[in-house]
Design a protein around this motif. Structure first.
Motif, PDB file in Angstrom:
ATOM      1  N   ILE A   1      35.852  38.353  43.346  1.00  0.00           N
ATOM      2  CA  ILE A   1      37.287  38.255  43.025  1.00  0.00           C
ATOM      3  C   ILE A   1      38.026  39.524  43.426  1.00  0.00           C
ATOM      4  O   ILE A   1      39.161  39.475  43.930  1.00  0.00           O
ATOM      5  N   LEU A   2      37.387  40.676  43.226  1.00  0.00           N
ATOM      6  CA  LEU A   2      38.017  41.939  43.596  1.00  0.00           C
ATOM      7  C   LEU A   2      38.247  42.013  45.106  1.00  0.00           C
ATOM      8  O   LEU A   2      39.308  42.479  45.563  1.00  0.00           O
ATOM      9  N   CYS A   3      37.258  41.577  45.888  1.00  0.00           N
ATOM     10  CA  CYS A   3      37.437  41.544  47.341  1.00  0.00           C
ATOM     11  C   CYS A   3      38.571  40.598  47.732  1.00  0.00           C
ATOM     12  O   CYS A   3      39.349  40.887  48.659  1.00  0.00           O
ATOM     13  N   TRP A   4      38.667  39.491  47.032  1.00  0.00           N
ATOM     14  CA  TRP A   4      39.738  38.530  47.324  1.00  0.00           C
ATOM     15  C   TRP A   4      41.107  39.137  47.028  1.00  0.00           C
ATOM     16  O   TRP A   4      42.031  39.069  47.853  1.00  0.00           O
ATOM     17  N   VAL A   5      41.242  39.756  45.865  1.00  0.00           N
ATOM     18  CA  VAL A   5      42.526  40.349  45.479  1.00  0.00           C
ATOM     19  C   VAL A   5      42.876  41.539  46.369  1.00  0.00           C
ATOM     20  O   VAL A   5      44.052  41.751  46.728  1.00  0.00           O
ATOM     21  N   LYS A   6      41.876  42.298  46.764  1.00  0.00           N
ATOM     22  CA  LYS A   6      42.116  43.519  47.523  1.00  0.00           C
ATOM     23  C   LYS A   6      42.438  43.237  48.990  1.00  0.00           C
ATOM     24  O   LYS A   6      43.323  43.897  49.583  1.00  0.00           O
ATOM     25  N   PHE A   7      41.735  42.287  49.609  1.00  0.00           N
ATOM     26  CA  PHE A   7      41.827  42.109  51.055  1.00  0.00           C
ATOM     27  C   PHE A   7      42.558  40.843  51.489  1.00  0.00           C
ATOM     28  O   PHE A   7      42.696  40.611  52.691  1.00  0.00           O
ATOM     29  N   TYR A   8      43.003  40.014  50.553  1.00  0.00           N
ATOM     30  CA  TYR A   8      43.622  38.743  50.952  1.00  0.00           C
ATOM     31  C   TYR A   8      44.916  38.972  51.730  1.00  0.00           C
ATOM     32  O   TYR A   8      45.192  38.261  52.709  1.00  0.00           O
ATOM     33  N   ASP A   9      45.696  39.965  51.330  1.00  0.00           N
ATOM     34  CA  ASP A   9      46.938  40.249  52.049  1.00  0.00           C
ATOM     35  C   ASP A   9      46.675  40.815  53.439  1.00  0.00           C
ATOM     36  O   ASP A   9      47.490  40.640  54.359  1.00  0.00           O
TER      37      ASP A   9
ATOM     38  N   ASP B   1      55.784  40.224  47.626  1.00  0.00           N
ATOM     39  CA  ASP B   1      55.189  40.783  48.843  1.00  0.00           C
ATOM     40  C   ASP B   1      53.712  40.451  48.974  1.00  0.00           C
ATOM     41  O   ASP B   1      53.041  41.022  49.852  1.00  0.00           O
ATOM     42  N   THR B   2      53.168  39.620  48.157  1.00  0.00           N
ATOM     43  CA  THR B   2      51.743  39.303  48.212  1.00  0.00           C
ATOM     44  C   THR B   2      51.529  37.818  48.427  1.00  0.00           C
ATOM     45  O   THR B   2      52.354  36.981  48.034  1.00  0.00           O
ATOM     46  N   LYS B   3      50.416  37.508  49.105  1.00  0.00           N
ATOM     47  CA  LYS B   3      50.027  36.124  49.332  1.00  0.00           C
ATOM     48  C   LYS B   3      48.857  35.712  48.438  1.00  0.00           C
ATOM     49  O   LYS B   3      48.332  34.602  48.567  1.00  0.00           O
ATOM     50  N   VAL B   4      48.440  36.630  47.558  1.00  0.00           N
ATOM     51  CA  VAL B   4      47.319  36.324  46.663  1.00  0.00           C
ATOM     52  C   VAL B   4      47.741  35.232  45.690  1.00  0.00           C
ATOM     53  O   VAL B   4      48.779  35.354  45.027  1.00  0.00           O
ATOM     54  N   PRO B   5      46.957  34.169  45.556  1.00  0.00           N
ATOM     55  CA  PRO B   5      47.312  33.096  44.614  1.00  0.00           C
ATOM     56  C   PRO B   5      47.350  33.622  43.180  1.00  0.00           C
ATOM     57  O   PRO B   5      46.497  34.418  42.778  1.00  0.00           O
ATOM     58  N   PRO B   6      48.337  33.195  42.399  1.00  0.00           N
ATOM     59  CA  PRO B   6      48.396  33.640  40.996  1.00  0.00           C
ATOM     60  C   PRO B   6      47.130  33.284  40.213  1.00  0.00           C
ATOM     61  O   PRO B   6      46.721  34.033  39.311  1.00  0.00           O
ATOM     62  N   ALA B   7      46.502  32.165  40.549  1.00  0.00           N
ATOM     63  CA  ALA B   7      45.273  31.778  39.838  1.00  0.00           C
ATOM     64  C   ALA B   7      44.165  32.805  40.060  1.00  0.00           C
ATOM     65  O   ALA B   7      43.345  33.050  39.162  1.00  0.00           O
ATOM     66  N   MET B   8      44.131  33.425  41.252  1.00  0.00           N
ATOM     67  CA  MET B   8      43.116  34.441  41.522  1.00  0.00           C
ATOM     68  C   MET B   8      43.358  35.701  40.698  1.00  0.00           C
ATOM     69  O   MET B   8      42.405  36.355  40.251  1.00  0.00           O
TER      70      MET B   8
END
Length: 222
Positions: A140-148, A59-66
């Motif tokens: 990185i936290l902003c990316w993981v939190k708001f990317y979806d 259910d997430t679009k966050v890249p695994p590398a992130m």
């Protein structure tokens, strides 16, 4: 407790004991700042790691590398600050025990000279490396939190962080260069004062020998 004042004036400020006392005060200030900063930032990293809500992989679009970068950065951030905090916690009480006596004659009992490199490592880990990792952690936290929710929001964190990181690094480089230049100027001034003091002592010895020779000649004449 000794009644000897910690601050002296005149030629006493050029003694090795007084210089070591100044290093003790600087080391104590560095360790205090390092311990407070490390405790605060490592606590923030732990809370961020625990409180962040991640969606299931399907259910997430966050890249695994992130996600891997977030895990590695958080672990490094906590480890670096914990190391700085451990060094500060172990060394600071021994320095405080001597510094609170307010006696320069007891400065040799402090371990700040022998453990100088450990103090510098704690200071560098807490203020330089630790803060850089903290800024990267925020991005990185902003990316993981708001990317979806919004890719634009995730990218905006990186865009804002880049100039902030440049300013931070520029200030750090300028600060350490200015500090090195200041220490060099203080050292040169101290060397000149020591040379002047040496010349005054030599002139005093020369005058004393001349007076002794004059008195000896007068006694021979009599």
């Amino acid at each position: 407790m000794s009644d000897e004042p910690p601050i002296q004036s005149g030629d006493a400020q050029l003694t090795p004991a007084y210089l070591s006392w100044r290093k003790l005060q600087l080391s104590r200030a560095k360790l205090k700042a390092s311990s407070k900063t490390s405790a605060l930032l490592s606590g923030f990293a732990m809370v961020a790691m625990v409180e962040v809500q991640l969606n299931p992989p399907n259910d997430t679009k966050v890249p695994p590398a992130m996600l891997v970068a977030f895990t590695v950065c958080t672990t490094l951030l906590v480890a670096v600050h914990m190391l700085a905090l451990m060094i500060s916690t172990c060394i600071l009480p021994n320095i405080e025990a001597v510094g609170n006596l307010h006696s320069i004659s007891l400065v040799h009992e402090s371990p700040h000279e022998r453990l100088h490199w450990y103090i510098e490592i704690a200071w560098a880990f807490s203020t330089l490396l630790g803060l850089i990792l903290f800024l990267v952690e925020i991005a990185i936290l902003c990316w993981v939190k708001f990317y979806d929710l919004s890719e634009t929001a995730a990218w905006s964190a990186c865009v804002v962080l880049i100039p902030v990181m440049i300013v931070f690094l520029a200030f750090a480089i300028h600060f350490y260069m200015s500090l090195a230049s200041h220490k060099y100027e203080v050292t040169v001034t101290g060397i000149k004062e020591l040379e002047l003091l040496k010349e005054q002592i030599e002139m005093g010895d020369h005058d004393s020998r001349m007076n002794n020779l004059t008195l000896l000649d007068q006694s021979r004449v009599v």
